[in-house]
Design a protein around this motif. Sequence first.
Motif, short mmCIF file in Angstrom:
data_model
loop_
_atom_site.label_atom_id
_atom_site.label_comp_id
_atom_site.label_asym_id
_atom_site.label_seq_id
_atom_site.Cartn_x
_atom_site.Cartn_y
_atom_site.Cartn_z
N VAL A 1 -25.03 19.53 -1.39
CA VAL A 1 -26.10 19.51 -2.39
C VAL A 1 -26.54 18.07 -2.64
O VAL A 1 -27.74 17.76 -2.66
N LEU A 2 -25.58 17.18 -2.82
CA LEU A 2 -25.91 15.78 -3.06
C LEU A 2 -26.57 15.14 -1.84
O LEU A 2 -27.49 14.33 -1.98
N GLY B 1 -28.48 16.62 0.25
CA GLY B 1 -29.87 17.09 0.23
C GLY B 1 -30.71 16.31 -0.75
O GLY B 1 -31.86 15.98 -0.47
N ARG B 2 -30.15 16.00 -1.91
CA ARG B 2 -30.90 15.22 -2.92
C ARG B 2 -31.12 13.80 -2.46
O ARG B 2 -32.19 13.23 -2.63
N VAL B 3 -30.10 13.17 -1.90
CA VAL B 3 -30.22 11.80 -1.42
C VAL B 3 -31.20 11.75 -0.25
O VAL B 3 -32.06 10.87 -0.18
N SER C 1 -33.73 13.70 0.37
CA SER C 1 -35.12 13.92 -0.04
C SER C 1 -35.71 12.67 -0.70
O SER C 1 -36.91 12.45 -0.64
N ARG C 2 -34.88 11.82 -1.29
CA ARG C 2 -35.36 10.58 -1.90
C ARG C 2 -35.75 9.54 -0.85
O ARG C 2 -36.56 8.68 -1.11
#
Length: 160
Positions: free
Chosen positions: A150-151, A153-155, A157-158
Amino acid sequence: MPSAHARHETPMERADRNFTELLQELRVTQTGVQILFAFLLTLAFTQRFAELDDFARATYVTTLVFALSATALFTAPAALHRVLFQRGAKRLIVVVSSRLAAAGLVMLALSFTGALLLVVDVVLGRAAGIVAGSGAFLLCLALWGVLPRVLRGRVGSRHR
C-alpha cells in the motif's frame, strides 16, 4: 526530471548502499528467528513435551523446520557475499539476497504462526491455538505484505 530526493551515486555505490541496508534489515530479523529457533529446540527436552498429542508434535516439528529455514535464508546473503566477494557481482548479490530475505520473512511468519499455535494449544486448547495462530499469520501478512505494498503504491504515485 530527477526527484528532489535523487541520490548522486554510481551504480556500484548504489549496490553497496543497498547491500548495507539489506544487512541492517537482516540483523533485526535474524536475531528474532534465532531466539525463536533456540526456544523451539529446548521444548523437546521439557517434561510436558511427552504429553503432546500427534497434532501438537506435528505442529512443533513443522514450526522447527520453518524456523530453521528462516535462519538459513537470513544467513545465506552473508555466505553469498563471502563466495562472490571482489568478483564484481555486488548488484547480483543484492538482488539474490533481497529475494532470500523475502523468502525468509515468509518462513518467519510461518514460524511465528506455528509457535503461537503450539503454545496457545497447550495452554488454552486447540480452538484457541488455531485462532491465535491464524491471528499471528494475518498480522504478519498485514504488516509485512499488505502495508508495504500500500505504501509503495502511494510513494510510486507521488513520483510519477
